[in-house]
Design a protein around this motif. Structure first.
Motif, mmCIF file in Angstrom:
data_model
loop_
_atom_site.group_PDB
_atom_site.id
_atom_site.type_symbol
_atom_site.label_atom_id
_atom_site.label_comp_id
_atom_site.label_asym_id
_atom_site.label_seq_id
_atom_site.Cartn_x
_atom_site.Cartn_y
_atom_site.Cartn_z
ATOM 1 N N VAL A 1 41.537 -18.870 5.284
ATOM 2 C CA VAL A 1 42.814 -18.235 4.940
ATOM 3 C C VAL A 1 43.811 -18.368 6.084
ATOM 4 O O VAL A 1 44.975 -18.714 5.882
ATOM 5 N N MET A 2 43.365 -18.098 7.311
ATOM 6 C CA MET A 2 44.274 -18.176 8.451
ATOM 7 C C MET A 2 44.765 -19.601 8.662
ATOM 8 O O MET A 2 45.945 -19.830 8.967
ATOM 9 N N ASN A 3 43.884 -20.575 8.484
ATOM 10 C CA ASN A 3 44.296 -21.966 8.642
ATOM 11 C C ASN A 3 45.337 -22.345 7.591
ATOM 12 O O ASN A 3 46.322 -23.036 7.877
ATOM 13 N N HIS A 4 45.129 -21.879 6.363
ATOM 14 C CA HIS A 4 46.080 -22.165 5.291
ATOM 15 C C HIS A 4 47.432 -21.530 5.588
ATOM 16 O O HIS A 4 48.489 -22.151 5.389
ATOM 17 N N ALA B 1 38.836 -18.617 13.946
ATOM 18 C CA ALA B 1 39.750 -17.779 13.173
ATOM 19 C C ALA B 1 40.620 -16.941 14.106
ATOM 20 O O ALA B 1 41.824 -16.774 13.876
ATOM 21 N N GLY B 2 40.020 -16.399 15.170
ATOM 22 C CA GLY B 2 40.799 -15.646 16.152
ATOM 23 C C GLY B 2 41.819 -16.508 16.868
ATOM 24 O O GLY B 2 42.946 -16.076 17.148
ATOM 25 N N LEU B 3 41.427 -17.732 17.181
ATOM 26 C CA LEU B 3 42.367 -18.666 17.818
ATOM 27 C C LEU B 3 43.578 -18.905 16.928
ATOM 28 O O LEU B 3 44.729 -18.871 17.394
ATOM 29 N N LEU B 4 43.340 -19.162 15.655
ATOM 30 C CA LEU B 4 44.445 -19.427 14.740
ATOM 31 C C LEU B 4 45.307 -18.185 14.530
ATOM 32 O O LEU B 4 46.521 -18.296 14.303
ATOM 33 N N PHE B 5 44.696 -16.989 14.610
ATOM 34 C CA PHE B 5 45.483 -15.763 14.487
ATOM 35 C C PHE B 5 46.439 -15.623 15.671
ATOM 36 O O PHE B 5 47.606 -15.263 15.509
ATOM 37 N N ASN C 1 48.703 -20.762 8.553
ATOM 38 C CA ASN C 1 49.350 -21.482 9.651
ATOM 39 C C ASN C 1 49.944 -22.792 9.178
ATOM 40 O O ASN C 1 51.040 -23.188 9.592
ATOM 41 N N ARG C 2 49.224 -23.474 8.300
ATOM 42 C CA ARG C 2 49.728 -24.753 7.796
ATOM 43 C C ARG C 2 51.022 -24.559 7.006
ATOM 44 O O ARG C 2 51.917 -25.408 7.041
ATOM 45 N N LEU C 3 51.133 -23.449 6.303
ATOM 46 C CA LEU C 3 52.320 -23.207 5.484
ATOM 47 C C LEU C 3 53.506 -22.672 6.290
ATOM 48 O O LEU C 3 54.592 -22.537 5.749
ATOM 49 N N GLY C 4 53.284 -22.350 7.572
ATOM 50 C CA GLY C 4 54.434 -21.953 8.388
ATOM 51 C C GLY C 4 54.398 -20.534 8.894
ATOM 52 O O GLY C 4 55.455 -19.912 9.035
ATOM 53 N N ARG C 5 53.226 -19.983 9.203
ATOM 54 C CA ARG C 5 53.160 -18.595 9.685
ATOM 55 C C ARG C 5 53.902 -18.410 10.991
ATOM 56 O O ARG C 5 54.364 -17.313 11.315
ATOM 57 N N HIS C 6 54.057 -19.490 11.778
ATOM 58 C CA HIS C 6 54.798 -19.366 13.033
ATOM 59 C C HIS C 6 56.248 -18.972 12.788
ATOM 60 O O HIS C 6 56.896 -18.376 13.646
ATOM 61 N N LEU C 7 56.773 -19.307 11.595
ATOM 62 C CA LEU C 7 58.142 -18.898 11.250
ATOM 63 C C LEU C 7 58.189 -17.439 10.823
ATOM 64 O O LEU C 7 59.112 -16.699 11.179
ATOM 65 N N TRP C 8 57.187 -16.999 10.068
ATOM 66 C CA TRP C 8 57.210 -15.632 9.528
ATOM 67 C C TRP C 8 57.101 -14.587 10.621
ATOM 68 O O TRP C 8 57.605 -13.486 10.474
ATOM 69 N N THR C 9 56.413 -14.903 11.718
ATOM 70 C CA THR C 9 56.152 -13.907 12.754
ATOM 71 C C THR C 9 57.257 -13.831 13.800
ATOM 72 O O THR C 9 57.114 -13.136 14.799
ATOM 73 N N ARG C 10 58.361 -14.528 13.585
ATOM 74 C CA ARG C 10 59.440 -14.507 14.571
ATOM 75 C C ARG C 10 60.429 -13.364 14.353
ATOM 76 O O ARG C 10 61.289 -13.123 15.180
ATOM 77 N N ASN C 11 60.356 -12.702 13.196
ATOM 78 C CA ASN C 11 61.239 -11.588 12.868
ATOM 79 C C ASN C 11 62.709 -11.980 12.751
ATOM 80 O O ASN C 11 63.574 -11.115 12.668
ATOM 81 N N ASN C 12 62.982 -13.259 12.777
ATOM 82 C CA ASN C 12 64.389 -13.665 12.704
ATOM 83 C C ASN C 12 64.573 -14.885 11.811
ATOM 84 O O ASN C 12 65.407 -15.741 12.079
#
Length: 462
Positions: free
Chosen positions: A389-392, A364-368, A394-405
């Protein structure tokens, strides 16, 4: 036995002959009936042989193929399934030659069931005049998975080798998919034909590690059209699988000609071979076009998972990695992987982790820390709600949400994607509700003013 299923807007006529479900006498009648039927859109022509088949049936098959030839009747595919070897293959070969000369089939699949043995496979001719089939797009010679008794049955007759080599060297050939379950692929004529072929896109081969694996890989490295390669290495002694993967594939994936995007590497047996991930990825070179990698192995060495993750950084196009092994990665190994640099792309890792509570916490920490990574649940029955929850997310696109742009025009699409996410990734009931709320908050917190994000946080918490 015939049926006419609807495939979209096109109705195909499919023919199925299954011996012994029908008697030899009934098989003759069914074949003869084809010569009196109005055949519109011929589809699949399937013959299953699970009992001794009479010569009368084969003679009727020959007459039917002549009828197709004389009347210009062309089928989509031919499937021959052998669960019994009590058949006159000389008669069958004559019928298959007529089919190839008339280009009756676009796809040909011949399958040997487990335990079907041939006393003298060098007398077996299954590809007569294959080079004359100008409609052929797919050829598959298969045996039961991991059935080592039949690994050299196909391509034993010189006529089959010559026919296939000619078909591969024909620049006008339509052949795009080739599946050969035979260690005889290492014949010099076939290796030369593979090296000169420029039409194949999807290739599955079984090869011997000592005799032909290096030569085969160098031959395939000259392909301009090859997109997918599944190679099964037979005759492996202890330690040889690692040598073959680390050394043999470098030439293939660093080639300036070949642009293979999907690579599967595995032994031709059911065993999981030990392999060091550093050596594996060193052998893969610096490929910038590989998108999918599947390796059947056990990772060994010190902290193999973190080593594996660090190696992914140098492969920016990889989208999915499938590790078909059941080795357990330790909590310390996973914790070290958290410190690895962020990957440039999203990667799905398909592996059976067999994690305990502490290892699930580490995952879970790795995925965070790595929103670009998500796990395929599959056989993994994780108990940690945080991990699910964290895996779900990430699958839906958390890498996009955390970019602030995130571009403003994408926000409605991301919101809709979150709201409409279904249960298929292992979330049920309260866990799914929590995931949806967390995703909404993450998206708003990183892409809206602070006050609005706080209000959104209170709203989704109610």
């Amino acid at each position: 036995m015939a049926e006419e299923p609807n495939n979209g807007d096109v109705v195909f006529f499919n023919f199925q002959l299954d011996v012994p479900h029908v008697s030899n006498q009934e098989a003759v009648r069914l074949l003869a009936a084809l010569r009196w039927k109005d055949l519109n859109n011929p589809g699949q022509f399937n013959i299953t042989i699970a009992a001794p088949i009479a010569n009368d049936v084969l003679d009727e098959l020959l007459l039917t193929f002549y009828y197709f030839q004389n009347n210009g009747i062309e089928w989509q595919s031919l499937m021959l399934y052998f669960a019994d070897n009590n058949i006159d293959f000389r008669r069958l070969s004559v019928a298959l030659e007529v089919a190839n000369r008339a280009s009756l089939f676009q796809q040909i699949c011949i399958h040997l069931e487990d335990g079907v043995l041939f006393e003298n496979p060098r007398r077996l001719v299954l590809l007569p005049s294959l080079e004359l089939n100008k409609r052929l797009k797919q050829l598959s010679l298969q045996r039961s998975p991991y059935d080592e008794s039949n690994n050299n049955t196909f391509l034993s007759h010189p006529q089959d080798i010559a026919s296939l080599a000619s078909a591969l060297q024909d620049p006008t050939s339509l052949l795009r998919t080739l599946h050969l379950d035979s260690t005889n692929i290492g014949q010099p004529d076939l290796l030369a034909a593979l090296a000169s072929n420029q039409t194949l896109e999807d290739v599955t081969l079984t090869t011997e590690v000592r005799a032909s694996a290096p030569d085969l890989l160098h031959s395939l490295a000259q392909h301009r059209s090859l997109e997918s390669l599944d190679i099964r290495i037979d005759g492996i002694a202890e330690g040889e699988f690692q040598q073959a993967t680390s050394n043999g594939f470098a030439a293939l994936l660093t080639s300036n000609v070949c642009r293979v995007q999907k690579l599967t590497v595995r032994p031709a047996t059911a065993d999981f071979e030990p392999i060091d991930p550093e050596n594996l990825f060193q052998g893969l070179g610096t490929s910038n076009h590989l998108k999918y990698l599947c390796v059947r192995c056990h990772f060994v060495g010190e902290n193999p998972f973190s080593c594996f993750l660090r190696a992914l950084v140098s492969h920016p196009k990889l989208e999915k990695v499938q590790l078909l092994g059941s080795i357990r990665f330790t909590r310390e190994d996973i914790q070290e992987a958290r410190a690895c640099p962020r990957l440039q792309q999203c990667v799905e890792i398909d592996h059976w982790f067999q994690a305990n509570d502490q290892e699930e916490e580490a995952l879970a920490g790795l995925l965070f820390d790595h929103p670009e990574i998500f796990l395929k649940l599959g056989r993994n029955e994780f108990q940690s709600e945080d991990l699910l929850v964290m895996n779900h997310m990430n699958r839906l696109g958390r890498h996009l949400w955390t970019r602030n742009n995130v571009p403003i025009k994408l926000l409605p699409l991301l919101l809709a994607r979150i709201q409409n996410a279904d249960h298929r990734h292992g979330l049920r009931g309260p866990v799914q509700i929590r995931a949806t709320h967390s995703e909404m908050y993450q998206l708003l917190r990183h892409n809206f003013p602070h006050g609005l994000a706080q209000a959104a946080s209170r709203q989704v918490g109610n």
